[in-house]
Design a protein around this motif. Structure first.
Motif, PDB file in Angstrom:
ATOM      1  N   MET A   1       0.848  -1.174   0.000  1.00  0.00           N
ATOM      2  CA  MET A   1       0.000   0.000   0.000  1.00  0.00           C
ATOM      3  C   MET A   1       0.888   1.229   0.000  1.00  0.00           C
ATOM      4  O   MET A   1       1.855   1.291   0.734  1.00  0.00           O
ATOM      5  CB  MET A   1      -0.895  -0.018   1.236  1.00  0.00           C
ATOM      6  N   THR A   2       0.546   2.188  -0.827  1.00  0.00           N
ATOM      7  CA  THR A   2       1.318   3.423  -0.854  1.00  0.00           C
ATOM      8  C   THR A   2       0.395   4.609  -0.575  1.00  0.00           C
ATOM      9  O   THR A   2      -0.450   4.506   0.289  1.00  0.00           O
ATOM     10  CB  THR A   2       2.109   3.545  -2.154  1.00  0.00           C
ATOM     11  N   LEU A   3       0.516   5.698  -1.305  1.00  0.00           N
ATOM     12  CA  LEU A   3      -0.151   6.921  -0.875  1.00  0.00           C
ATOM     13  C   LEU A   3      -1.001   7.582  -1.961  1.00  0.00           C
ATOM     14  O   LEU A   3      -0.518   7.877  -3.050  1.00  0.00           O
ATOM     15  CB  LEU A   3       0.913   7.901  -0.370  1.00  0.00           C
ATOM     16  N   VAL A   4      -2.268   7.824  -1.617  1.00  0.00           N
ATOM     17  CA  VAL A   4      -3.197   8.614  -2.430  1.00  0.00           C
ATOM     18  C   VAL A   4      -3.831   9.628  -1.485  1.00  0.00           C
ATOM     19  O   VAL A   4      -4.301   9.272  -0.407  1.00  0.00           O
ATOM     20  CB  VAL A   4      -4.288   7.732  -3.081  1.00  0.00           C
ATOM     21  N   ILE A   5      -3.817  10.905  -1.894  1.00  0.00           N
ATOM     22  CA  ILE A   5      -4.382  11.978  -1.073  1.00  0.00           C
ATOM     23  C   ILE A   5      -5.381  12.755  -1.925  1.00  0.00           C
ATOM     24  O   ILE A   5      -5.108  13.048  -3.086  1.00  0.00           O
ATOM     25  CB  ILE A   5      -3.302  12.973  -0.600  1.00  0.00           C
ATOM     26  N   ALA A   6      -6.510  13.121  -1.323  1.00  0.00           N
ATOM     27  CA  ALA A   6      -7.487  13.947  -2.032  1.00  0.00           C
ATOM     28  C   ALA A   6      -7.985  15.062  -1.122  1.00  0.00           C
ATOM     29  O   ALA A   6      -8.190  14.858   0.072  1.00  0.00           O
ATOM     30  CB  ALA A   6      -8.670  13.109  -2.508  1.00  0.00           C
ATOM     31  N   PHE A   7      -8.164  16.234  -1.723  1.00  0.00           N
ATOM     32  CA  PHE A   7      -8.835  17.332  -1.050  1.00  0.00           C
ATOM     33  C   PHE A   7     -10.125  17.576  -1.807  1.00  0.00           C
ATOM     34  O   PHE A   7     -10.105  17.779  -3.024  1.00  0.00           O
ATOM     35  CB  PHE A   7      -7.974  18.601  -1.035  1.00  0.00           C
ATOM     36  N   ILE A   8     -11.218  17.537  -1.084  1.00  0.00           N
ATOM     37  CA  ILE A   8     -12.526  17.777  -1.683  1.00  0.00           C
ATOM     38  C   ILE A   8     -13.010  19.124  -1.161  1.00  0.00           C
ATOM     39  O   ILE A   8     -13.168  19.315   0.050  1.00  0.00           O
ATOM     40  CB  ILE A   8     -13.538  16.659  -1.309  1.00  0.00           C
ATOM     41  N   GLY A   9     -13.210  20.060  -2.071  1.00  0.00           N
ATOM     42  CA  GLY A   9     -13.732  21.378  -1.704  1.00  0.00           C
ATOM     43  C   GLY A   9     -15.092  21.565  -2.347  1.00  0.00           C
ATOM     44  O   GLY A   9     -15.513  20.747  -3.173  1.00  0.00           O
ATOM     45  N   LYS A  10     -15.772  22.646  -2.015  1.00  0.00           N
ATOM     46  CA  LYS A  10     -17.114  22.839  -2.587  1.00  0.00           C
ATOM     47  C   LYS A  10     -17.060  23.185  -4.068  1.00  0.00           C
ATOM     48  O   LYS A  10     -18.008  22.934  -4.803  1.00  0.00           O
ATOM     49  CB  LYS A  10     -17.909  23.862  -1.787  1.00  0.00           C
ATOM     50  N   ASN A  11     -15.917  23.745  -4.542  1.00  0.00           N
ATOM     51  CA  ASN A  11     -15.808  24.148  -5.949  1.00  0.00           C
ATOM     52  C   ASN A  11     -14.902  23.252  -6.789  1.00  0.00           C
ATOM     53  O   ASN A  11     -14.688  23.526  -7.965  1.00  0.00           O
ATOM     54  CB  ASN A  11     -15.307  25.589  -6.042  1.00  0.00           C
ATOM     55  N   GLY A  12     -14.335  22.217  -6.167  1.00  0.00           N
ATOM     56  CA  GLY A  12     -13.447  21.342  -6.921  1.00  0.00           C
ATOM     57  C   GLY A  12     -12.855  20.261  -6.044  1.00  0.00           C
ATOM     58  O   GLY A  12     -13.028  20.265  -4.823  1.00  0.00           O
ATOM     59  N   ALA A  13     -12.179  19.341  -6.683  1.00  0.00           N
ATOM     60  CA  ALA A  13     -11.473  18.273  -5.964  1.00  0.00           C
ATOM     61  C   ALA A  13     -10.114  18.099  -6.629  1.00  0.00           C
ATOM     62  O   ALA A  13      -9.975  18.263  -7.845  1.00  0.00           O
ATOM     63  CB  ALA A  13     -12.265  16.972  -6.013  1.00  0.00           C
ATOM     64  N   VAL A  14      -9.117  17.776  -5.811  1.00  0.00           N
ATOM     65  CA  VAL A  14      -7.776  17.518  -6.321  1.00  0.00           C
ATOM     66  C   VAL A  14      -7.298  16.218  -5.686  1.00  0.00           C
ATOM     67  O   VAL A  14      -7.602  15.938  -4.529  1.00  0.00           O
ATOM     68  CB  VAL A  14      -6.808  18.695  -6.027  1.00  0.00           C
ATOM     69  N   MET A  15      -6.591  15.412  -6.475  1.00  0.00           N
ATOM     70  CA  MET A  15      -6.099  14.134  -5.985  1.00  0.00           C
ATOM     71  C   MET A  15      -4.675  13.936  -6.466  1.00  0.00           C
ATOM     72  O   MET A  15      -4.335  14.294  -7.591  1.00  0.00           O
ATOM     73  CB  MET A  15      -6.995  13.000  -6.509  1.00  0.00           C
ATOM     74  N   THR A  16      -3.857  13.362  -5.605  1.00  0.00           N
ATOM     75  CA  THR A  16      -2.484  13.057  -5.958  1.00  0.00           C
ATOM     76  C   THR A  16      -2.167  11.634  -5.509  1.00  0.00           C
ATOM     77  O   THR A  16      -2.727  11.151  -4.526  1.00  0.00           O
ATOM     78  CB  THR A  16      -1.505  14.091  -5.355  1.00  0.00           C
ATOM     79  N   GLY A  17      -1.300  10.979  -6.254  1.00  0.00           N
ATOM     80  CA  GLY A  17      -0.915   9.619  -5.897  1.00  0.00           C
ATOM     81  C   GLY A  17       0.515   9.350  -6.333  1.00  0.00           C
ATOM     82  O   GLY A  17       0.955   9.840  -7.371  1.00  0.00           O
ATOM     83  N   ASP A  18       1.236   8.608  -5.506  1.00  0.00           N
ATOM     84  CA  ASP A  18       2.612   8.277  -5.872  1.00  0.00           C
ATOM     85  C   ASP A  18       2.600   7.119  -6.874  1.00  0.00           C
ATOM     86  O   ASP A  18       1.538   6.631  -7.267  1.00  0.00           O
ATOM     87  CB  ASP A  18       3.448   7.964  -4.624  1.00  0.00           C
ATOM     88  N   LEU A  19       3.781   6.689  -7.314  1.00  0.00           N
ATOM     89  CA  LEU A  19       3.885   5.675  -8.369  1.00  0.00           C
ATOM     90  C   LEU A  19       4.553   4.383  -7.893  1.00  0.00           C
ATOM     91  O   LEU A  19       4.809   3.483  -8.682  1.00  0.00           O
ATOM     92  CB  LEU A  19       4.694   6.237  -9.548  1.00  0.00           C
ATOM     93  N   ARG A  20       4.843   4.288  -6.600  1.00  0.00           N
ATOM     94  CA  ARG A  20       5.630   3.163  -6.077  1.00  0.00           C
ATOM     95  C   ARG A  20       4.795   1.899  -5.916  1.00  0.00           C
ATOM     96  O   ARG A  20       3.669   1.921  -5.445  1.00  0.00           O
ATOM     97  CB  ARG A  20       6.247   3.541  -4.731  1.00  0.00           C
ATOM     98  N   GLU A  21       5.402   0.800  -6.334  1.00  0.00           N
ATOM     99  CA  GLU A  21       4.836  -0.528  -6.095  1.00  0.00           C
ATOM    100  C   GLU A  21       5.987  -1.414  -5.623  1.00  0.00           C
ATOM    101  O   GLU A  21       7.040  -1.463  -6.246  1.00  0.00           O
ATOM    102  CB  GLU A  21       4.223  -1.100  -7.375  1.00  0.00           C
ATOM    103  N   ILE A  22       5.776  -2.082  -4.481  1.00  0.00           N
ATOM    104  CA  ILE A  22       6.813  -2.934  -3.910  1.00  0.00           C
ATOM    105  C   ILE A  22       6.261  -4.337  -3.750  1.00  0.00           C
ATOM    106  O   ILE A  22       5.181  -4.522  -3.185  1.00  0.00           O
ATOM    107  CB  ILE A  22       7.276  -2.418  -2.526  1.00  0.00           C
ATOM    108  N   THR A  23       6.993  -5.319  -4.280  1.00  0.00           N
ATOM    109  CA  THR A  23       6.607  -6.713  -4.048  1.00  0.00           C
ATOM    110  C   THR A  23       7.691  -7.354  -3.194  1.00  0.00           C
ATOM    111  O   THR A  23       8.876  -7.059  -3.334  1.00  0.00           O
ATOM    112  CB  THR A  23       6.429  -7.492  -5.367  1.00  0.00           C
ATOM    113  N   PHE A  24       7.253  -8.235  -2.305  1.00  0.00           N
ATOM    114  CA  PHE A  24       8.141  -8.904  -1.358  1.00  0.00           C
ATOM    115  C   PHE A  24       8.123 -10.404  -1.624  1.00  0.00           C
ATOM    116  O   PHE A  24       7.051 -10.973  -1.838  1.00  0.00           O
ATOM    117  CB  PHE A  24       7.652  -8.670   0.079  1.00  0.00           C
ATOM    118  N   GLU A  25       9.289 -11.034  -1.585  1.00  0.00           N
ATOM    119  CA  GLU A  25       9.376 -12.493  -1.736  1.00  0.00           C
ATOM    120  C   GLU A  25      10.240 -13.045  -0.622  1.00  0.00           C
ATOM    121  O   GLU A  25      11.309 -12.506  -0.326  1.00  0.00           O
ATOM    122  CB  GLU A  25      10.005 -12.843  -3.083  1.00  0.00           C
TER     123      GLU A  25
END
Length: 193
Positions: A1-25
């Motif tokens: 699991m990594t990071l997604v953040i959103a701000f929801i306002g009355k006139n708009g919404a903005v969202m950001t997300g990182d690109l990292r993916e890690i698999t473990f063996e």
């Protein structure tokens, strides 16, 4: 699991997300020890992650090319996933101006876990990245802050998280919308496949 953040306002919404993916063996107890250190903020740099993985005898693959956010019909969609006991668990955030919904996905089943109207900051990630994001947002948001300030603060939150943990990539995507479409329509569409 990594990071997604959103701000929801009355006139708009903005969202950001990182690109990292890690698999473990490796052996489950070793993987769990490494994940615990990674997701609690003990491991800060990519070099430390590689070193710790070696110490624990865990193979890791780190890629920074998984987009976790998108836009569909004026609605921003962010998704994070984790694997628990061989089962892939996903959390999906739907956001537009003035409203959002969070759903959990298991196999092909979608369950709505929350829905609200109004302004809000939503963070999908591990506890450590949530703490970083919430503190960064609180430290920079004032009563006079605007939607454009929220965009800048979300960027700052992503940059701060990437400096403090190897679980988040330094690169990220950011999208925004001024659409105020009811997010439940897309949730229902996704439920029906």
């Amino acid at each position: 699991m990594t990071l997604v953040i959103a701000f929801i306002g009355k006139n708009g919404a903005v969202m950001t997300g990182d690109l990292r993916e890690i698999t473990f063996e490796g052996e489950k107890p070793d993987r769990e020890k490494l994940e615990k250190e990674l997701y609690s903020g003990v491991i800060v740099t990519d070099e430390e992650l590689v070193k710790k993985a070696r110490e624990f005898g865990v193979g890791i693959t780190v890629t920074d090319c998984k987009s976790k956010i998108s836009e569909r019909d004026g609605i921003l969609i962010g998704e994070v996933s984790s694997i628990e006991g061989g089962v892939v668990k996903k959390r999906r955030l739907y956001a537009s101006a003035g409203n959002y919904a969070i759903a959990e996905l298991r196999d092909s089943e979608i369950t709505l876990t929350s829905h609200a109207k109004g302004s809000n900051l939503i963070v999908l990630g591990n506890d450590f990245t949530k703490q970083i994001t919430n503190k960064c947002f609180r430290d920079n948001w004032t009563k006079k802050s605007t939607f454009q300030d929220a965009v800048k603060i979300l960027m700052l939150c992503m940059e701060t998280a990437a400096r403090k943990t190897a679980s988040v990539s330094k690169q990220f995507f950011l999208i925004q919308t001024t659409s105020n479409v009811d997010v439940l329509k897309i949730v229902e569409k996704d439920r029906q496949g």
